[in-house]
Design a protein around this motif. Structure first.
Motif, PDB file in Angstrom:
ATOM      1  N   LEU A  99       0.843  -1.190   0.000  1.00 33.92           N
ATOM      2  CA  LEU A  99       0.000   0.000   0.000  1.00 33.92           C
ATOM      3  C   LEU A  99       0.880   1.243   0.000  1.00 33.92           C
ATOM      4  O   LEU A  99       2.004   1.224   0.500  1.00 33.92           O
ATOM      5  CB  LEU A  99      -0.903   0.034   1.239  1.00 33.92           C
ATOM      6  N   THR A 100       0.368   2.340  -0.553  1.00 36.03           N
ATOM      7  CA  THR A 100       1.094   3.597  -0.492  1.00 36.03           C
ATOM      8  C   THR A 100       1.066   4.146   0.932  1.00 36.03           C
ATOM      9  O   THR A 100       0.334   3.652   1.792  1.00 36.03           O
ATOM     10  CB  THR A 100       0.482   4.638  -1.435  1.00 36.03           C
ATOM     11  N   VAL A 101       1.844   5.182   1.151  1.00 38.15           N
ATOM     12  CA  VAL A 101       1.851   5.847   2.459  1.00 38.15           C
ATOM     13  C   VAL A 101       0.450   6.309   2.833  1.00 38.15           C
ATOM     14  O   VAL A 101      -0.040   6.045   3.944  1.00 38.15           O
ATOM     15  CB  VAL A 101       2.842   7.023   2.446  1.00 38.15           C
ATOM     16  N   THR A 102      -0.225   6.985   1.922  1.00 32.73           N
ATOM     17  CA  THR A 102      -1.586   7.456   2.212  1.00 32.73           C
ATOM     18  C   THR A 102      -2.517   6.292   2.502  1.00 32.73           C
ATOM     19  O   THR A 102      -3.315   6.340   3.447  1.00 32.73           O
ATOM     20  CB  THR A 102      -2.134   8.282   1.044  1.00 32.73           C
ATOM     21  N   GLU A 103      -2.428   5.230   1.724  1.00 33.47           N
ATOM     22  CA  GLU A 103      -3.311   4.078   1.932  1.00 33.47           C
ATOM     23  C   GLU A 103      -3.057   3.426   3.288  1.00 33.47           C
ATOM     24  O   GLU A 103      -3.992   2.972   3.953  1.00 33.47           O
ATOM     25  CB  GLU A 103      -3.108   3.069   0.801  1.00 33.47           C
ATOM     26  N   ASN A 104      -1.803   3.391   3.730  1.00 30.45           N
ATOM     27  CA  ASN A 104      -1.498   2.874   5.065  1.00 30.45           C
ATOM     28  C   ASN A 104      -2.134   3.740   6.148  1.00 30.45           C
ATOM     29  O   ASN A 104      -2.699   3.220   7.114  1.00 30.45           O
ATOM     30  CB  ASN A 104       0.016   2.828   5.274  1.00 30.45           C
ATOM     31  N   VAL A 105      -2.038   5.045   5.981  1.00 28.35           N
ATOM     32  CA  VAL A 105      -2.520   5.959   7.016  1.00 28.35           C
ATOM     33  C   VAL A 105      -4.044   5.954   7.104  1.00 28.35           C
ATOM     34  O   VAL A 105      -4.616   6.014   8.195  1.00 28.35           O
ATOM     35  CB  VAL A 105      -1.979   7.383   6.773  1.00 28.35           C
ATOM     36  N   VAL A 106      -4.729   5.877   5.965  1.00 28.47           N
ATOM     37  CA  VAL A 106      -6.196   5.930   5.996  1.00 28.47           C
ATOM     38  C   VAL A 106      -6.823   4.609   6.425  1.00 28.47           C
ATOM     39  O   VAL A 106      -8.009   4.580   6.780  1.00 28.47           O
ATOM     40  CB  VAL A 106      -6.796   6.339   4.623  1.00 28.47           C
ATOM     41  N   LEU A 107      -6.047   3.529   6.443  1.00 25.66           N
ATOM     42  CA  LEU A 107      -6.621   2.211   6.706  1.00 25.66           C
ATOM     43  C   LEU A 107      -7.428   2.139   8.004  1.00 25.66           C
ATOM     44  O   LEU A 107      -8.559   1.617   7.993  1.00 25.66           O
ATOM     45  CB  LEU A 107      -5.515   1.160   6.684  1.00 25.66           C
ATOM     46  N   PRO A 108      -6.931   2.648   9.136  1.00 20.54           N
ATOM     47  CA  PRO A 108      -7.739   2.566  10.367  1.00 20.54           C
ATOM     48  C   PRO A 108      -9.071   3.303  10.254  1.00 20.54           C
ATOM     49  O   PRO A 108     -10.090   2.836  10.784  1.00 20.54           O
ATOM     50  CB  PRO A 108      -6.847   3.217  11.432  1.00 20.54           C
ATOM     51  N   ALA A 109      -9.074   4.427   9.566  1.00 22.45           N
ATOM     52  CA  ALA A 109     -10.318   5.183   9.412  1.00 22.45           C
ATOM     53  C   ALA A 109     -11.300   4.462   8.506  1.00 22.45           C
ATOM     54  O   ALA A 109     -12.507   4.429   8.773  1.00 22.45           O
ATOM     55  CB  ALA A 109     -10.017   6.579   8.845  1.00 22.45           C
ATOM     56  N   ARG A 110     -10.798   3.853   7.455  1.00 19.41           N
ATOM     57  CA  ARG A 110     -11.678   3.116   6.554  1.00 19.41           C
ATOM     58  C   ARG A 110     -12.279   1.910   7.280  1.00 19.41           C
ATOM     59  O   ARG A 110     -13.465   1.601   7.102  1.00 19.41           O
ATOM     60  CB  ARG A 110     -10.902   2.679   5.309  1.00 19.41           C
ATOM     61  N   LEU A 111     -11.468   1.235   8.102  1.00 20.26           N
ATOM     62  CA  LEU A 111     -11.981   0.102   8.871  1.00 20.26           C
ATOM     63  C   LEU A 111     -13.038   0.550   9.881  1.00 20.26           C
ATOM     64  O   LEU A 111     -13.939  -0.216  10.231  1.00 20.26           O
ATOM     65  CB  LEU A 111     -10.839  -0.602   9.597  1.00 20.26           C
ATOM     66  N   ALA A 112     -12.912   1.799  10.332  1.00 23.60           N
ATOM     67  CA  ALA A 112     -13.883   2.338  11.286  1.00 23.60           C
ATOM     68  C   ALA A 112     -15.128   2.899  10.602  1.00 23.60           C
ATOM     69  O   ALA A 112     -16.043   3.368  11.279  1.00 23.60           O
ATOM     70  CB  ALA A 112     -13.232   3.423  12.129  1.00 23.60           C
ATOM     71  N   GLY A 113     -15.170   2.857   9.271  1.00 20.45           N
ATOM     72  CA  GLY A 113     -16.345   3.307   8.542  1.00 20.45           C
ATOM     73  C   GLY A 113     -16.316   4.754   8.090  1.00 20.45           C
ATOM     74  O   GLY A 113     -17.327   5.281   7.593  1.00 20.45           O
ATOM     75  N   THR A 114     -15.181   5.425   8.217  1.00 16.92           N
ATOM     76  CA  THR A 114     -15.064   6.808   7.766  1.00 16.92           C
ATOM     77  C   THR A 114     -15.091   6.863   6.239  1.00 16.92           C
ATOM     78  O   THR A 114     -14.468   6.028   5.575  1.00 16.92           O
ATOM     79  CB  THR A 114     -13.751   7.426   8.285  1.00 16.92           C
ATOM     80  N   ALA A 115     -15.791   7.839   5.699  1.00 16.01           N
ATOM     81  CA  ALA A 115     -15.862   8.008   4.246  1.00 16.01           C
ATOM     82  C   ALA A 115     -14.469   8.245   3.673  1.00 16.01           C
ATOM     83  O   ALA A 115     -13.619   8.883   4.316  1.00 16.01           O
ATOM     84  CB  ALA A 115     -16.777   9.169   3.894  1.00 16.01           C
ATOM     85  N   ARG A 116     -14.233   7.752   2.468  1.00 18.52           N
ATOM     86  CA  ARG A 116     -12.899   7.828   1.870  1.00 18.52           C
ATOM     87  C   ARG A 116     -12.391   9.271   1.791  1.00 18.52           C
ATOM     88  O   ARG A 116     -11.243   9.555   2.154  1.00 18.52           O
ATOM     89  CB  ARG A 116     -12.907   7.217   0.470  1.00 18.52           C
ATOM     90  N   GLY A 117     -13.226  10.185   1.325  1.00 15.78           N
ATOM     91  CA  GLY A 117     -12.789  11.568   1.175  1.00 15.78           C
ATOM     92  C   GLY A 117     -12.369  12.178   2.501  1.00 15.78           C
ATOM     93  O   GLY A 117     -11.334  12.846   2.593  1.00 15.78           O
ATOM     94  N   GLU A 118     -13.162  11.960   3.524  1.00 16.60           N
ATOM     95  CA  GLU A 118     -12.841  12.487   4.849  1.00 16.60           C
ATOM     96  C   GLU A 118     -11.553  11.866   5.385  1.00 16.60           C
ATOM     97  O   GLU A 118     -10.698  12.561   5.965  1.00 16.60           O
ATOM     98  CB  GLU A 118     -13.999  12.208   5.811  1.00 16.60           C
ATOM     99  N   ALA A 119     -11.398  10.555   5.186  1.00 11.47           N
ATOM    100  CA  ALA A 119     -10.196   9.873   5.657  1.00 11.47           C
ATOM    101  C   ALA A 119      -8.959  10.388   4.939  1.00 11.47           C
ATOM    102  O   ALA A 119      -7.907  10.609   5.562  1.00 11.47           O
ATOM    103  CB  ALA A 119     -10.338   8.366   5.445  1.00 11.47           C
ATOM    104  N   GLU A 120      -9.055  10.603   3.642  1.00 14.11           N
ATOM    105  CA  GLU A 120      -7.904  11.086   2.882  1.00 14.11           C
ATOM    106  C   GLU A 120      -7.540  12.514   3.260  1.00 14.11           C
ATOM    107  O   GLU A 120      -6.354  12.873   3.286  1.00 14.11           O
ATOM    108  CB  GLU A 120      -8.178  10.962   1.386  1.00 14.11           C
ATOM    109  N   ARG A 121      -8.528  13.340   3.582  1.00 16.16           N
ATOM    110  CA  ARG A 121      -8.228  14.705   4.042  1.00 16.16           C
ATOM    111  C   ARG A 121      -7.496  14.671   5.380  1.00 16.16           C
ATOM    112  O   ARG A 121      -6.539  15.416   5.602  1.00 16.16           O
ATOM    113  CB  ARG A 121      -9.514  15.518   4.154  1.00 16.16           C
ATOM    114  N   ARG A 122      -7.954  13.814   6.291  1.00 17.57           N
ATOM    115  CA  ARG A 122      -7.298  13.672   7.589  1.00 17.57           C
ATOM    116  C   ARG A 122      -5.872  13.157   7.402  1.00 17.57           C
ATOM    117  O   ARG A 122      -4.936  13.642   8.049  1.00 17.57           O
ATOM    118  CB  ARG A 122      -8.108  12.721   8.478  1.00 17.57           C
TER     119      ARG A 122
END
Length: 235
Positions: A99-122
C-alpha cells in the motif's frame, strides 16, 4: 483533576508455570500525561502494554482504558476499542508494503467506517504536520526508517485516539532518526496527547515524557517525574 485514561487496579498475569509477568500492579495515567514505562527485557513492561491495549487479559485485577473495562471485552470488542480509542506505534513500523503511504494511514479510518474523502483529508493533514507529505504516493519500502516511523505515527493518530501507545519506537532506528522520532513524541505530549511509551532507554524516556514508571520483576518499583517535552507542537 483530569480524568484518567488508564486505570489498572491489582493486575497480575502469569504465563504457563513460570513466575508472574506482572504482580498486583496498580497504575493511573491521566488525560494529557506523557508517561514512560521503563524496564529491562523480561521486566513485564510489554505484558503491561498488551493488557492496556486489550491484546491480553489479566489473571486478576481490572484494566480500564478511556472509561471501558477492556479486561471484560471479547476479541471483537477489544479490536473495536483499539480501533476507535487507541493508537499504537511499534518498533518495526508494521506498515503494509503493498500500500502507499496514504493508503497505510487511511486504513484505520476506513476500517472504522469513515468516508474515503474524509479519511484522505485527515491523512493529508497528518502527513503534512509530521513532515512526510511529499511521500504520500510512495510505498513504505522507499522511505528511510525515520520517515516510516513518522508514517506509523500518522496512522496511529488517524482516528484521534484517546491514548497513543509506543512500544520501543526508536529501537530499529539509527541515532539521527531516533532523535527525530523522540522529538515528535515529545511534541505530541506537549500538545496534550496522552502518550504511554514502553522502552528500556532512559534517555528516550527523559527526552519525551514527564513521568517515568520503572518496572522490575513484574512490579512497579518507582513512579517519578522525569524530563519535559520539546517545544514544537504537532496536532
Amino acid at each position: 483533576m483530569t480524568v484518567p485514561v488508564i486505570e489498572l487496579s491489582g493486575v497480575s498475569r502469569r504465563y504457563d508455570d513460570g513466575p508472574p509477568a506482572l504482580r498486583e500492579v496498580s497504575l493511573t495515567v491521566r488525560r494529557g500525561e506523557a508517561v514512560a514505562i521503563l524496564g529491562p527485557s523480561g521486566s513485564g513492561k510489554s505484558t503491561l502494554l498488551n493488557l492496556i491495549a486489550g491484546l491480553d487479559r489479566p489473571d486478576a485485577g481490572t484494566v480500564t482504558v478511556d472509561g471501558v473495562r477492556v479486561d471484560l471485552l471479547g476479541e471483537a470488542g477489544s479490536a473495536l476499542h483499539r480501533r476507535s480509542r487507541i493508537g499504537m506505534v511499534f518498533q518495526f513500523f508494521n506498515l503494509l508494503d503493498d500500500l502507499t503511504v496514504t493508503e497505510n494511514v487511511v486504513l484505520p479510518a476506513r476500517l472504522a467506517g469513515t468516508a474515503r474523502g474524509e479519511a484522505e483529508r485527515r491523512a493529508a493533514e497528518l502527513l503534512e504536520l509530521l513532515g512526510v507529505a511529499r511521500h504520500a504516493r510512495a510505498h513504505p519500502g522507499r522511505l528511510s526508517g525515520g520517515e516510516r516511523q513518522r508514517v506509523a505515527v500518522a496512522r496511529a493518530l488517524m482516528n484521534r485516539p484517546a491514548l497513543l501507545l509506543a512500544d520501543e519506537p526508536t529501537g530499529a532506528l539509527d541515532t539521527a532518526a531516533g532523535q527525530d522520532v523522540s522529538e515528535l513524541l515529545a511534541a505530541l505530549g506537549a500538545e496534550g496527547q496522552t502518550v504511554v511509551l514502553v522502552t528500556h532507554d532512559l534517555a528516550l524516556a527523559r527526552s519525551c515524557t514527564r513521568r517515568t514508571v520503572r518496572i522490575a520483576d513484574g512490579r512497579i518499583t518507582e513512579d517519578l517525574p522525569t524530563g519535559t517535552g520539546a517545544p514544537e507542537a504537532v496536532r
